[in-house]
Design an enzyme around this catalytic site. Structure first.
Site, PDB file in Angstrom:
ATOM      1  N   GLU A 271      -6.011  -8.091  -0.230  1.00 37.30           N
ATOM      2  CA  GLU A 271      -6.646  -7.859   1.077  1.00 37.30           C
ATOM      3  C   GLU A 271      -8.103  -7.462   0.870  1.00 37.30           C
ATOM      4  O   GLU A 271      -8.405  -6.604   0.043  1.00 37.30           O
ATOM      5  CB  GLU A 271      -5.978  -6.717   1.863  1.00 37.30           C
TER       6      GLU A 271
ATOM      7  N   GLU B 157       0.798  -1.224   0.000  1.00 38.00           N
ATOM      8  CA  GLU B 157       0.000   0.000   0.000  1.00 38.00           C
ATOM      9  C   GLU B 157       0.835   1.281   0.000  1.00 38.00           C
ATOM     10  O   GLU B 157       0.898   2.012   1.000  1.00 38.00           O
ATOM     11  CB  GLU B 157      -0.979  -0.010   1.182  1.00 38.00           C
TER      12      GLU B 157
HETATM   13  C1  FCB Z   1      -4.755  -2.258   5.235  1.00 43.12           C
HETATM   14  C2  FCB Z   1      -3.423  -2.714   5.765  1.00 43.12           C
HETATM   15  C3  FCB Z   1      -3.493  -3.770   6.819  1.00 43.12           C
HETATM   16  C4  FCB Z   1      -4.670  -3.585   7.737  1.00 43.12           C
HETATM   17  C5  FCB Z   1      -5.924  -3.383   6.940  1.00 43.12           C
HETATM   18  C6  FCB Z   1      -7.174  -3.236   7.765  1.00 43.12           C
HETATM   19  O1  FCB Z   1      -4.678  -0.940   4.793  1.00 43.12           O
HETATM   20  O2  FCB Z   1      -2.620  -3.197   4.739  1.00 43.12           O
HETATM   21  O3  FCB Z   1      -2.279  -3.786   7.511  1.00 43.12           O
HETATM   22  O4  FCB Z   1      -4.425  -2.529   8.595  1.00 43.12           O
HETATM   23  O5  FCB Z   1      -5.804  -2.240   6.138  1.00 43.12           O
END
Ligand code: FCB
Length: 437
Positions: free
Chosen positions: A351, A167
């Site tokens: 994610e 990210e």
């Molecule tokens: C993302 C992150 C992860 C976690 C999730 C909820 O932005 O990569 O570490 O904090 O959000």
């Protein structure tokens, strides 16, 4: 679950994701101090000033945790490696214990028939690097490439995939403009530099891994759907700019070798000299893109200097984070990345998940519905011809949720932060059933 493995194309992979600082216990095994330790030790930054010194004690309980991944019938385990665990001073002499830990971990993942998906940096910058200016200093690209090489010489022969930086928007904007994450700056010049150096470090790390013969290299970016707060032209313009900063800056750099004009209009004056010459490195070819997706945001114009926008609370149902649940955004971004940037490369949803105030024994029905609704959108993208190749849940375990400390529970597995007992939630069991081979 409203779906099973058979509802996805052959070869499609399901995974569970975690990150080093959020679960390992950074106080163990000779890891060096990180900017998250000092950020958390500063009043007002993190709920109850909690840090990752113990976290889930994954450093000692990794075998039990990998069993949980394998028992749920996942294919992939996405984990990250801590720069400060491998190189406590950020450069120089490696910490043997740290390298041994990741070596054992990767062997443990493979031994369970899982694919190790490594992310090299998930936010715990060694303090020694922060002292030198961290992401503001152009030299970080070289330091990061050296760390990449040290680590990959040890585990690069066995990882299934690798991505340099989790990210980039969070590393640069959230941490240097919004000040919500370490190092907690609110400065546009620092932001512009970080927005550029993160990309440069990504490119240099890709080159370093290619040189070592590591294969299946990617980038992991996060995306947030920018919804204009009302019908006005001003709100549309503000949302468009938010989308540029959040969703188009890094994709533009990594896949087209250019930054979006609308964002450059504001950041350009603060960029490091000669940034144009770095674009060829930043867009070093990768083999896949990982998308992290959680929510949408309502955007309205605001008075004051560029970017002149603010976020408003939206009307949709929200998770424990206060984030609106907006599954349609997932299909949007898969299509957006494929059509505008990656053009045929495999896409992985690296994610997706939600925080919920879970207690053991109480079914997390909201999380099951969240996963089902997002998978329905993912399937819609596949039906439209977007090459989506994987979906990974955030997260395997309840863990250290950064500025929110241990309060927000994202896990498929509940963790009692006193006893450290792991208790699989209903969502874990539901996935296990759906993913049976
Ligand atoms: C993302 C992150 C992860 C976690 C999730 C909820 O932005 O990569 O570490 O904090 O959000």
């Amino acid at each position: 679950m409203r779906f099973s493995r058979n509802d996805f194309p052959p070869g499609f992979v399901f995974g569970a994701a975690t990150s080093a600082y959020q679960i390992e216990g950074h106080g163990f095994g000779g890891a060096g101090p990180t900017h998250w330790d000092s950020f958390a030790a500063t009043p007002g930054n993190v709920v109850r000033a909690e840090n990752g010194a113990r976290a889930c004690d994954h450093y000692h309980r990794w075998a039990e945790d990998l069993d949980l991944v394998a028992d749920a019938n996942f294919d992939v385990y996405r984990f990250s490696t801590s720069w400060a665990r491998v190189l406590p001073e950020g450069r120089g002499t490696p910490n043997t214990e740290g390298l041994d830990f990741y070596d054992r971990l990767v062997d443990g993942i493979c031994a369970r028939g899982l694919k190790p998906a490594a992310t090299l940096y998930h936010w715990e910058l060694p303090c020694a690097m922060a002292d030198l200016g961290g992401w503001r200093n152009r030299d970080i690209a070289g330091w990061f490439a050296d760390f990449t090489e040290t680590l990959m010489r040890r585990i690069g022969d066995r990882v299934w995939s690798a991505a340099p930086i989790n990210e980039p928007w969070c590393v640069a904007w959230l941490s240097h403009f919004d000040g919500h994450h370490a190092p907690g700056l609110r400065d546009i010049r620092a932001t512009a530099r970080a927005m550029h150096h993160v990309g440069l470090a990504h490119g240099r790390a890709i080159e370093a891994m290619r040189a070592l013969g590591v294969t299946n290299l990617g980038a992991v970016c996060n995306f947030e759907y920018a919804q204009p707060a009302d019908e006005s032209a001003e709100a549309a313009e503000a949302a468009q700019l938010y989308d540029g900063i959040y969703n188009r800056w890094f994709l533009g750099a990594m896949f087209r070798g250019e930054y979006p004009e609308d964002v450059l209009a504001g950041l350009g004056a603060h960029m490091p000299d000669g940034w144009q010459e770095d674009m060829a490195t930043i867009c070093a070819p990768v083999d896949w893109l990982g998308l992290n997706y959680y929510t949408r945001r309502l955007i309205a114009p605001a008075d004051g200097p560029w970017p002149g926008l603010r976020t408003l609370e939206g009307p949709l149902p929200k998770t424990q984070m206060g984030w609106e649940v907006y599954p349609q955004g997932l299909c949007h971004f898969l299509r957006f990345a494929h059509e505008g940037y990656t053009r045929g490369l495999p896409l992985h949803v690296t994610e997706n998940g939600m925080a919920n105030p879970d207690s053991p024994g109480i079914p997390d029905a909201a999380r099951i519905a969240f996963i089902e609704d997002h998978l329905a959108e993912l399937r819609r993208a596949i039906e439209e011809g977007v090459p989506v190749a994987g979906y990974y849940l955030w997260s395997l375990l309840d863990n250290y949720e950064w500025a929110f400390g241990y309060e927000k529970r994202f896990g498929l597995v509940h963790v009692d932060f006193d006893s450290l007992k792991r208790s699989p939630k209903a969502s874990y069991e539901a996935l296990r059933g759906a993913l049976t081979r």
